[in-house]
Design an enzyme around this catalytic site. Structure first.
Site, PDB file in Angstrom:
ATOM      1  N   LYS A 175      56.408   1.020  29.014  1.00  0.00           N
ATOM      2  CA  LYS A 175      56.969   1.189  30.344  1.00  0.00           C
ATOM      3  C   LYS A 175      57.575  -0.126  30.847  1.00  0.00           C
ATOM      4  CE  LYS A 175      55.695   5.444  30.060  1.00  0.00           C
ATOM      5  NZ  LYS A 175      54.820   5.527  28.944  1.00  0.00           N
TER       6      LYS A 175
ATOM      7  N   TYR B 126      46.456   8.990  34.156  1.00  0.00           N
ATOM      8  CA  TYR B 126      47.576   9.513  33.364  1.00  0.00           C
ATOM      9  C   TYR B 126      47.115  10.756  32.586  1.00  0.00           C
ATOM     10  CZ  TYR B 126      50.750   9.919  29.452  1.00  0.00           C
ATOM     11  OH  TYR B 126      51.600  10.421  28.503  1.00  0.00           O
TER      12      TYR B 126
ATOM     13  N   ASP C  30      43.822   0.493  33.945  1.00  0.00           N
ATOM     14  CA  ASP C  30      45.182   0.708  33.452  1.00  0.00           C
ATOM     15  C   ASP C  30      46.134   0.122  34.492  1.00  0.00           C
ATOM     16  OD1 ASP C  30      47.727   1.718  32.880  1.00  0.00           O
ATOM     17  OD2 ASP C  30      46.972   3.602  32.086  1.00  0.00           O
TER      18      ASP C  30
ATOM     19  N   ARG D   9      48.281  -3.965   8.944  1.00  0.00           N
ATOM     20  CA  ARG D   9      47.568  -3.034   9.833  1.00  0.00           C
ATOM     21  C   ARG D   9      46.639  -3.805  10.772  1.00  0.00           C
ATOM     22  NH1 ARG D   9      43.014  -0.691   8.370  1.00  0.00           N
ATOM     23  NH2 ARG D   9      43.599  -0.398   6.191  1.00  0.00           N
TER      24      ARG D   9
HETATM   25  N1  PLP Z   1      49.125   4.911  31.210  1.00  0.00           N
HETATM   26  C1  PLP Z   1      50.059   5.281  32.093  1.00  0.00           C
HETATM   27  C2  PLP Z   1      49.849   4.917  33.535  1.00  0.00           C
HETATM   28  C3  PLP Z   1      51.192   5.981  31.687  1.00  0.00           C
HETATM   29  O1  PLP Z   1      52.108   6.345  32.602  1.00  0.00           O
HETATM   30  C4  PLP Z   1      51.346   6.309  30.316  1.00  0.00           C
HETATM   31  C5  PLP Z   1      52.520   7.071  29.842  1.00  0.00           C
HETATM   32  O2  PLP Z   1      53.336   7.550  30.607  1.00  0.00           O
HETATM   33  C6  PLP Z   1      50.352   5.916  29.418  1.00  0.00           C
HETATM   34  C7  PLP Z   1      49.262   5.211  29.888  1.00  0.00           C
HETATM   35  C8  PLP Z   1      50.449   6.234  27.947  1.00  0.00           C
HETATM   36  O3  PLP Z   1      51.376   5.396  27.341  1.00  0.00           O
HETATM   37  P1  PLP Z   1      52.189   5.755  25.995  1.00  0.00           P
HETATM   38  O4  PLP Z   1      53.150   6.828  26.319  1.00  0.00           O
HETATM   39  O5  PLP Z   1      52.814   4.438  25.620  1.00  0.00           O
HETATM   40  O6  PLP Z   1      51.177   6.202  24.989  1.00  0.00           O
END
Ligand code: PLP
Length: 393
Positions: free
Chosen positions: A209, A112, A184, A59
């Site tokens: 992604k 997001y 991000d 973990r």
């Molecule tokens: N940040 C962005 C820009 C995203 O597009 C996404 C998901 O689509 C996330 C964070 C969250 O990622 P996860 O789906 O891996 O939790």
């Protein structure tokens, strides 16, 4: 092997993999062991106390996961990195690590959808104040920062309207106010943008992604100074949203071709955006590579490529038009994901902003016929032909 002088394409392949982990295997082994045993009690204690490198319990850390973290750390030019089971796992870990009751976080309206839910639904429960500003109104964001800001949280380009934020400008404003600045970088990837070089403290990714790139593994990662990353790691080891070693392996394998994929996606997306912009059935195209895009000049300054993500609005701006159009595409998955080798399309109403109501989406400036388009690595002429036939129908 010193990796600070090599280029990103080489880093994608080699970084983090300098040491043969097991009996000379040239590929990183997937270590499934939950715990790591020690016959020497002193050594065990030293590893447990962090005085010696090694692993104790799955973990907390794992050798396969550690290689994944080190590869992205080097690509982002950071001192340290730690991971989580998903992008949301790392985003929530970072926010809950640094924010306490009474603190204030400043961010933008276009993050997001899941991140937006943390801001709107969860943080207020802990008496953490959230100021969500108009994404491209830099003055308004600066004004909110000076009112008091423990964390400045940015995303650029944003999901789904691909808006661009001047990261260096706001990182400076955040740092001047004593905030921890987080970006991000999922849409841009470290191939197109390195926020740490623009002055931010922490850069994070949904590794699900573009980093993984094959839509077969979930993951999240954050990079920054040793001191800050250690704190996020500590929260994540306790909340338990740990990246699985098998997922880490898939992500690592995907990352070997990251530069190749991104270069291709950058080029194809540019051609597709230009094609869509001139199409009579398209209302508006949102892509920072287009000169008509309001974020183009900032994007040119802080990105080395404009990325594979765009969105566009249909001429007929209602959800029925989306319903008719999407099933006609032959070379695109209609799915809630992005950043893969296959082209992926989806309306925010069923993807990034499924958590939001129609009214909330409207307030964020997301048109009902908006389609998010994640450019894959297919032949670009085939993708353009496919879009054209579907739009004509
Ligand atoms: N940040 C962005 C820009 C995203 O597009 C996404 C998901 O689509 C996330 C964070 C969250 O990622 P996860 O789906 O891996 O939790």
């Amino acid at each position: 092997m010193a990796t600070n002088t090599i280029n990103k394409g080489t880093q994608c392949v080699w970084s983090g993999e300098e040491e043969y982990l097991m009996q000379g295997a040239t590929q990183v082994p997937v270590v499934h062991s939950v715990s790591f045993g020690y016959k020497d009690m002193d050594e065990w204690q030293q590893v447990a106390l962090g005085q010696k490198p090694g692993h104790i319990y799955g973990r907390n850390t794992n050798p396969t996961v550690a290689v994944f973290e080190d590869k992205i750390r080097q690509l982002e030019g950071a001192q340290a990195a730690t991971s989580a089971s998903t992008g949301m796992g790392i985003i929530s870990s970072a926010l809950f690590t640094f924010l306490s009751p009474g603190d204030r976080v400043v961010s933008v309206k276009d993050t997001y959808g899941g991140t937006n839910k943390i801001f709107q639904e969860f943080l207020p429960r802990f008496n953490i104040k959230v100021a969500l500003c108009d994404t491209t109104d830099h003055e308004a964001i600066e004004q909110e920062i000076v009112k008091g800001c423990k964390v400045l949280y940015l995303e650029s380009p944003t999901n789904p309207t691909v808006k661009v934020i001047d990261i260096a400008r706001l990182a400076k404003a955040g740092k001047d106010a004593g905030a921890i600045v987080i970006v991000d970088n999922t849409f841009a990837t470290p191939i197109n943008q390195n926020p740490i070089n623009l002055g931010v403290d922490l850069v994070l990714h949904s590794a699900t992604k573009f980093l993984g790139g094959h839509a077969d593994a979930l993951g999240g990662v954050i990079c920054g100074t040793k001191e800050l990353v250690k704190q996020v790691y500590h929260f994540r080891e306790i909340n338990g949203a740990t990246l699985h070693p098998m997922a880490a392996y898939f992500l690592l394998r995907g990352m070997k071709t990251l530069e190749l994929r991104i270069e291709r996606q950058n080029k194809s997306a540019m051609k597709i955006a230009q094609f869509l912009e001139s199409h009579p059935e398209v209302g508006q195209v949102f892509y920072p590579g287009l000169e008509s895009n309001p974020g183009h000049d900032i994007a040119k300054k802080q990105m080395t490529g404009f990325g594979g993500m765009m969105s566009f609005k249909l001429r007929e701006d209602d959800f029925d038009a989306v319903r008719r159009f999407l099933p006609k595409l032959k070379f695109a998955h209609a799915a809630a994901n992005l950043g893969a080798v296959e082209t992926i399309v989806g309306p925010p109403a069923t993807t990034s902003h499924v958590e939001c109501t129609r009214e909330e989406r409207a307030a964020m400036g997301i048109p009902e016929s908006l389609i998010r388009y994640s450019t894959g690595i297919e032949n670009v002429e085939d993708l353009i032909g496919d879009l054209d036939q579907a739009l004509r129908q």
